[in-house]
Motif scaffolding. Sequence first.
Motif, PDB file in Angstrom:
ATOM      1  N   UNK A 199    -124.472   2.516 -17.735  1.00  9.19           N
ATOM      2  CA  UNK A 199    -123.260   3.229 -17.338  1.00  9.19           C
ATOM      3  C   UNK A 199    -123.458   4.709 -17.637  1.00  9.19           C
ATOM      4  N   UNK A 200    -123.276   5.523 -16.613  1.00  2.98           N
ATOM      5  CA  UNK A 200    -123.348   6.965 -16.858  1.00  2.98           C
ATOM      6  C   UNK A 200    -122.023   7.448 -17.426  1.00  2.98           C
ATOM      7  N   UNK A 201    -122.112   8.194 -18.536  1.00  3.60           N
ATOM      8  CA  UNK A 201    -120.878   8.652 -19.188  1.00  3.60           C
ATOM      9  C   UNK A 201    -120.452  10.018 -18.690  1.00  3.60           C
ATOM     10  N   UNK A 202    -121.391  10.900 -18.601  1.00  7.67           N
ATOM     11  CA  UNK A 202    -121.057  12.288 -18.359  1.00  7.67           C
ATOM     12  C   UNK A 202    -122.185  12.938 -17.594  1.00  7.67           C
ATOM     13  N   UNK A 203    -122.005  13.674 -16.570  1.00 11.29           N
ATOM     14  CA  UNK A 203    -120.729  13.924 -15.894  1.00 11.29           C
ATOM     15  C   UNK A 203    -120.481  12.863 -14.820  1.00 11.29           C
ATOM     16  N   UNK A 204    -119.444  13.093 -13.972  1.00 12.76           N
ATOM     17  CA  UNK A 204    -119.229  12.209 -12.834  1.00 12.76           C
ATOM     18  C   UNK A 204    -120.458  12.314 -11.926  1.00 12.76           C
ATOM     19  N   UNK A 205    -120.810  11.312 -11.195  1.00 12.94           N
ATOM     20  CA  UNK A 205    -120.180   9.986 -11.080  1.00 12.94           C
ATOM     21  C   UNK A 205    -120.417   9.123 -12.318  1.00 12.94           C
ATOM     22  N   UNK A 206    -119.320   8.603 -12.894  1.00  8.21           N
ATOM     23  CA  UNK A 206    -119.457   7.733 -14.067  1.00  8.21           C
ATOM     24  C   UNK A 206    -119.682   6.311 -13.583  1.00  8.21           C
ATOM     25  N   UNK A 207    -120.865   6.089 -13.100  1.00 11.92           N
ATOM     26  CA  UNK A 207    -121.122   4.814 -12.432  1.00 11.92           C
ATOM     27  C   UNK A 207    -121.874   3.842 -13.317  1.00 11.92           C
ATOM     28  N   UNK A 208    -121.693   2.567 -13.029  1.00  9.99           N
ATOM     29  CA  UNK A 208    -122.427   1.508 -13.685  1.00  9.99           C
ATOM     30  C   UNK A 208    -123.568   1.187 -12.707  1.00  9.99           C
TER      31      UNK A 208
END
Length: 811
Positions: A407-416
């Motif tokens: 899961x990306x936390x920062x920055x957007x896209x905060x995608x899994x």
Amino acid sequence: MYAEIIIPLALPKNYTWMIPVSMQEEVAIGMRVEVMLGANKRYAGIVKNINSNAPEAFTPKPILSVLDDAPIVYEHQLALWEWMAEYYMCTEGEVMQAAIPSHLKISSESVFVLNEQQEEDLKNLSDAEYIISEALEIKKTLTLLEIQKLLDKKSVYPVINKLIQKGICYVQENMKDKYTSKVEIFLSLHTQYKNEAALEKLLNEWTRAPKQLNLLLAFLHFEKTEGSVQQKSILEKANATHAQLKALIDKGILVAEKRKIDRLASDPHTGNTALHSLSEKQKEAFASVKEQLLEHPVGLLHGITGSGKTQIYVALINEVIQQNKQALYMLPEIALTAQMIRRLKQYFGGSIAIYHSKFNPNERVEIWNKVKSGEIKIVLGARSALFLPYKNLSLIVIDEEHDPSYKQQEPAPRYQARDTAIYYAKQLKAKVVLGSATPSVETYFNAVSKKFGYTYLNERFSTGALPKIELIDTKKQPAGTAILTPQLLASISKTIANNKQVILFQNRRGYAPYLICETCGWIPHCEHCDVTLTYHKAKNLLSCHYCGASYPIVNTCKACGKQNFKQKSFGTEQIEEKLNQSLPGVIVARMDLDNVRGKNEHDQLIQKFEQRQIDILVGTQMVVKGLDFENVDLVGIVDADSLLNFNHYRVNERAFQMMEQVSGRAGRKNDNGTVIIQVSQLQHPIVQLVQQHDYFGFYNFEIQNRKHFSYPPFSRLMSLLFKHKENNIAEEAANHFLHSLTPEMQKTVLGPAQPIVNRVRNKYIWELAIKISKQPQQLQLAKKQLLHYIRLLQVHPRYKSVNIIIDIDPN
Ligand code: ADP
Ligand code: ZN
Ligand code: ZN
């Protein structure tokens, strides 16, 4: 004609530009074009759509130039970006920003850097290109404005683009942790001795210079076992001198050549290892995964640690490339080690490429192009590898699928990335294999519900069984031995006496997680965050693990003026110190963010440990992920309580996964593996389940909790953070937002509440947590509503400076 264009910015929607008649033949979907935004900002945007209807409300500006001869992304990528923006509630511009390498992004803010290694013949440059490349030679970097001045025109993107394509310059990046592919000297046998008979003759007729002969023999042995031989390591191994080596080279026996390690252009010596033959159990699992994939888009390979999941992925990937299709093998960033790369290169040689954010821009663009053309068949990468332009992707393997770092936390896209891959694969009619020894609760739930296929591999490849686990009660220890109990110390000594290695795991770095004034209870905090400061002894400072700020050691209490501080709890640094004190002569190394900064350092430490130059490796999560060491007999979890005590709905899941995964590093090649867990809560259900290696027990326990509180997988979670310099504004904004929602919607919201860490980098944080039904329609409706009220808040005079962060399916 008009084009909808994605600009790498967080714009609420894509805008439209006019395609001048002269460019209509040239422009196609997926190409980059130069456009102007506002009065003077220029961007290279990507054409998403072309249509003939003029927008009604305004007259679009013209596209200024076309940068590509052919699309740089496929339409299926653009469709993925659109889905991600929609699902994760961000903008397509933000997705684009994450998705394409910096080389392909040009904007008014870009700085162009001379590529010192360029080999382009300057005769092949146009006049404009020549002017810029000369200026670059002198100044090394140029801004867009400077280039415009030099060429005395505004539209310079095409020129810059050509220079980038020709490798003369690149776009400067802010790379904190730049991955430099190192150049090393490799040795090989001169071709005339590749022939067995010639080599034999040489060795038999050898008369003088015994040291050279020794070196040559060491070389031959090394080459046979390792495949390729680095000058540095052979000199070390053979205890030889440069002069001896030079003699062998001068005699035309050995050849030295400089080679970049880890570069795409792969080592010609690799790629010839035949695939391991699978064990019976592995064969069954392999067949089962394939069979499951006939009926399901996604198959879960649940294989205990050391069961040889990698071998099964390799076999699956091998089938894919036999059909001339592409495969993506995803790993959590930190698990993307030289060790793993080496293992896979053994099988796939040059047809595998490694992609991650720390490679330099040239390398990334090179991979980009070769994936797009289909020349590269296998990509090994972390989550961002999902964004490469696959020509015919047919399999995605997601190793350690439970890992939170997907899961990306920062920055957007905060995608899994796992979930995104599943969506993407469906669009591409590709298949997904999820692998783990400790599947995430959602994934196993999907397997149980028959949404995913399921295969269980419950035997370790070499030993069959998992290591036995001993619990040690930290409450019942003599004073001062809580960190390293006598039992743990004794086991460590015994293991080392047997010439085996030890891994100790502690989830906190630093020396002591906080200091406390014993007189009044005051605890030093970060000035910018609501976080206690960690004491780092070696660096002799206090540090905030949220914003990175560091402070001098405090001796005098700011509240009561006394000088009476006590260190509380302990981190990896203190364990290392205690080991050094208790076990003199034993070689201890520490692996955490403080002393392992970049990928190179991480790899080097792993390599040292592999080569047994280290007896005990103490570390944080870094020592857990996917590593395969054959000589580790003992694993210690120094403070299991720290994994069990925090307030999060996933605490049990994370604790189980972490402990089971760390345990999995013990006894991978023999059955003497032992795990020691130091804990005060011996009866904690998770501790008990880990001791039995009982994943299914864990799942049954956990899924009931989730159902009871209607947490995922029984609902979807969203988190909205409201951040502001002033606490009351952030709080008010959250409340204002909450009350603007429909009563129906309000019922699904928890909060506003302050998160445990309620101020980071001088901004106060208030959070709304939203639980929504998993029904796609309801979810969409809810998102629409949320977005609408967020927009209103963003123009509200009092709250428009509040920073709103939307996180869908937060970790
Ligand atoms: P997992 O990822 O399931 O924890 P690995 O794939 O790392 O397990 O395999 C564990 C160890 O066993 C590795 O060192 C691997 O090389 C070895 N191994 C697994 N399967 C085979 C096989 N079929 N032949 C030879 N070695 C194997
Ligand atoms: Zn005090
Ligand atoms: Zn801070």
